[in-house]
Enzyme design. Structure first.
Site, short mmCIF file in Angstrom:
data_model
loop_
_atom_site.label_atom_id
_atom_site.label_comp_id
_atom_site.label_asym_id
_atom_site.label_seq_id
_atom_site.Cartn_x
_atom_site.Cartn_y
_atom_site.Cartn_z
N TYR A 301 79.22 24.93 -24.69
CA TYR A 301 80.59 25.33 -25.05
C TYR A 301 81.27 26.09 -23.93
O TYR A 301 82.48 26.11 -23.82
CB TYR A 301 80.56 26.27 -26.27
CG TYR A 301 80.05 25.68 -27.55
CD1 TYR A 301 80.68 24.59 -28.13
CD2 TYR A 301 78.98 26.25 -28.21
CE1 TYR A 301 80.24 24.08 -29.33
CE2 TYR A 301 78.53 25.75 -29.41
CZ TYR A 301 79.16 24.66 -29.97
OH TYR A 301 78.72 24.16 -31.17
N THR A 342 78.56 15.93 -26.83
CA THR A 342 79.14 17.26 -26.78
C THR A 342 78.46 18.18 -27.79
O THR A 342 77.85 17.72 -28.76
CB THR A 342 80.65 17.26 -27.11
OG1 THR A 342 80.83 17.10 -28.53
CG2 THR A 342 81.39 16.20 -26.34
N ASP A 343 78.58 19.48 -27.54
CA ASP A 343 78.16 20.43 -28.55
C ASP A 343 79.12 20.35 -29.73
O ASP A 343 80.14 19.65 -29.68
CB ASP A 343 78.10 21.84 -27.94
CG ASP A 343 76.93 22.64 -28.48
OD1 ASP A 343 76.60 22.46 -29.67
OD2 ASP A 343 76.36 23.45 -27.73
N TRP A 344 78.85 21.07 -30.78
CA TRP A 344 79.47 20.83 -32.07
C TRP A 344 80.89 21.39 -32.16
O TRP A 344 81.19 22.48 -31.73
CB TRP A 344 78.59 21.44 -33.16
CG TRP A 344 77.74 20.46 -33.91
CD1 TRP A 344 77.57 20.42 -35.26
CD2 TRP A 344 76.95 19.38 -33.39
NE1 TRP A 344 76.72 19.38 -35.60
CE2 TRP A 344 76.34 18.72 -34.47
CE3 TRP A 344 76.72 18.88 -32.11
CZ2 TRP A 344 75.51 17.61 -34.33
CZ3 TRP A 344 75.90 17.77 -31.95
CH2 TRP A 344 75.31 17.16 -33.04
#
Length: 625
Positions: A301, A342-344
């Site tokens: 992130y 991608t991260d969440w």
């Protein structure tokens, strides 16, 4: 029990799969996934992956291809059923998200029972089989073989064998052990149908206040690289195959140097900084992971601030949006052509209960969800973590802002991974085998012994190993474990020894979803706690274990503890075995322990270690047996 090794060929056909099996004229068995009564190239197990992908991709509708680009949370029913309503975190009924939105990648949360987990997985695959081309589901998970329960990071082992956190494996520094651990994880995951791991975490633990260090292999780039490669070898093998678990290595280009140690899950922790100029240290493990064949890579992130790479300033936007990082560095300089996930929740705000959590759109907060998704694809990512908003991508294609060719580029990578894992040929698992494999006695024994071995003796006045048959005053230690050491008494004054377990200090926070699970802030123990422990130590010798999910300022404990040890995910019984020498404690610190919070605050977030730590990386006193 006989293990199906990574070196084996195609996995045995399960009973459920035989119902969908067809036999071609030449005797080839295949699954007629589109129900047209003939063997199409993508269904043909004899063909190479590229040929099968090309054939299937040409058959898919835009909606089916778009669905491949989303990877969201799914929850299982406790009885092995699928959830046909939104869950605590999952957003949609299962059938809706699989058959209408065409998603086929899911991150599973709670799995308490192996047989039920296998049943749920098979039911989910049967639903996927009803879609137009029968694309099988890929189930992923965050780590679930240790102790920390945090819905944003990892899950406690429960039915699975229980080992130390990765920091504890790093404390032993044994690549063969890590490879063996990862192979056990592989066997237990595949038994219940988990075929993708959202790990290993190859971030460096250089900022001692950062909340996610327990999932790392510590501060040293060389150690992290060596153990990370062994981890990938244990889960994936030499290449992805029908018995592999595909790994997503994270967090590119190295999470961890968060400003003031605050985590980038939260708006106040969005800045990633490099005051020591050590970006290369944090990047170092990833080329080795790429060479080892990691199936996926996840950017963090974090939003880099003041970072230059090759003399060029890096845009101050979250790494998942950052073309300089994902396309130029990862895909260009490092030559990576696998899946980038991608991260969440980078696209939409997340609604959990009555809370609305802002999208982690650090540096691009001004963009709407359409603009964020467009930028992520432009950056070079393939999948949107934690999202299922297929309508946004369909809008972008309809408006000409994203080409269908760009969707195809990512869909091709994602389909290739499914084919390599053998999911198109047989995605089902055997419930009986799952019940036998998950938490197998030998796996549990290996995990238990590793828990005890990883304990690090920081200081000892000569009392180790402890004798048995003592009168013991204990805090935060189970009565059963104390009984293995001696007789439990209620007062230090009546004891031969006091045994106290402490968690590493942190500042509790609970305003935002996930915050209460993240241990952030000061590493100082409260003065009142130290004073109380001093009173205990005045009555009898004091043995203290600090659970090091991140470093702690243990300086004041040295004045009161006769024995001070650190652990990284060790049950009470295993701790007693380590303290008595039943299993010798062999751990060495995977990071420096600072002398004070003043030292921490003066330390560059990206710099591994201190000039003058209280205890340095690699410190540990092995107690004689």
């Amino acid at each position: 029990m006989t293990d199906t090794s990574l070196a084996s060929g195609v996995r045995p056909v399960s009973p459920r799969t035989r119902e969908a099996q067809r036999v071609a004229d030449d005797g080839t068995r295949y699954r007629d996934l589109n129900g047209n009564g003939r063997l199409d190239p993508y269904e043909d197990p004899r063909l190479d992956v590229d040929t099968r992908v090309d054939d299937l991709l040409a058959r898919l509708s835009l909606e089916e291809k778009v669905g491949l680009l989303f990877h969201t949370v799914i929850e299982a029913g406790a009885d092995g059923s699928v959830l046909e309503h939104p869950g605590a975190i999952s957003k949609s009924p299962t059938t809706e998200v699989v058959t209408r939105k065409h998603l086929s990648h899911f991150n599973v949360h709670a799995l308490d029972d192996a047989r039920m987990a296998a049943r749920w997985h098979n039911t989910l695959q049967a639903i996927a089989e009803t879609t137009p081309h029968g694309i099988p589901v890929t189930i992923s998970t965050d780590p679930r073989h240790a102790f920390i329960e945090n819905a944003g990071v990892s899950f406690a082992a429960k039915a699975f064998s229980q080992w130390p956190e990765p920091l504890g494996l790093a404390a032993l520094g044994d690549a063969d052990l890590v490879r063996r651990f990862a192979d056990v994880v592989r066997q237990e995951y595949t038994a219940v149908g988990i075929r993708a791991a959202l790990h290993p975490t190859l971030d460096l633990a250089t900022e001692p206040r950062w909340a996610r260090q327990a999932g790392t292999f510590g501060q040293d780039p060389g150690l992290v690289t060596r153990l990370g490669v062994a981890y990938l070898e244990g889960l994936q093998g030499d290449s992805l195959g029908a018995n592999s678990v595909a790994c997503t290595t994270k967090h590119f280009p190295g999470g961890g140097p968060q400003k003031d140690g605050e985590d980038a899950h939260f708006p106040y922790g969005r800045e990633q900084v490099y005051p020591g100029g050590r970006f290369a240290d944090h990047l170092a493990p990833f080329p080795a992971a790429i060479a080892a064949g990691t199936a996926g890579i996840m950017p963090y992130y974090g939003m880099p601030v003041g970072l230059e790479v090759d003399g060029r300033p890096v845009d101050e936007v979250g790494f998942g949006y950052n073309r300089q990082v994902v396309t130029d560095l990862l895909r260009g300089e490092l030559g990576y052509d696998g899946v980038v996930l991608t991260d969440w929740e980078l696209v939409n705000d997340n609604h959990v209960g009555d809370q609305v959590l802002p999208a982690r759109a650090w540096g691009v907060e001004h963009l709407d969800p359409h603009g964020r998704m467009e930028l992520i694809l432009h950056a070079g990512a393939d999948q949107f973590g934690g999202e299922e908003c297929v309508e946004i991508l369909l809008d972008l294609v309809a408006a000409g802002r994203v080409s269908e060719a760009r969707v195809d580029e990512s869909a091709r990578r994602l389909l290739a991974a499914k084919f390599r894992l053998g999911l198109f040929d047989d995605p089902y698992v055997d419930e009986d085998a799952a019940a036998v494999t998950v938490g197998r006695a030998d796996f549990r024994d290996e995990g238990y012994r590793t828990q005890a071995r990883s304990v690090t003796v920081l200081a000892d006045d000569g009392r180790l190993p402890l004798a048995r048959g003592l009168k013991v005053y204990a805090e935060r230690v189970s009565a059963e474990a104390v009984a293995r050491l001696g007789e439990q008494v209620d007062r230090p004054e009546d004891a031969d020894v006091a045994l106290v377990r402490l968690g590493a200090p942190f500042e509790p926070r609970s305003d935002l979803f996930l915050e209460s699970w993240f241990h952030q802030g000061s590493l100082d123990f409260p003065p009142g706690l130290v004073s109380r422990l001093a009173r205990v130590a005045a009555a009898c010798p004091l043995v203290v274990d600090v659970v090091l999910d991140r470093p702690a300022v243990v300086t004041p404990l040295l004045d009161v503890a006769s024995v001070l040890v650190g652990s990284y995910g060790t049950c009470d019984d295993a701790l007693v075995d380590a303290l008595t020498g039943t299993v010798a404690p062999e751990g060495r610190l995977p990071f420096d322990l600072p002398r004070s919070m003043d030292q921490v605050r003066a330390h560059g977030e990206d710099v591994p270690g201190y000039d003058d730590p209280l205890f340095p990386f690699g410190h540990g006193l092995t107690a004689p047996a």
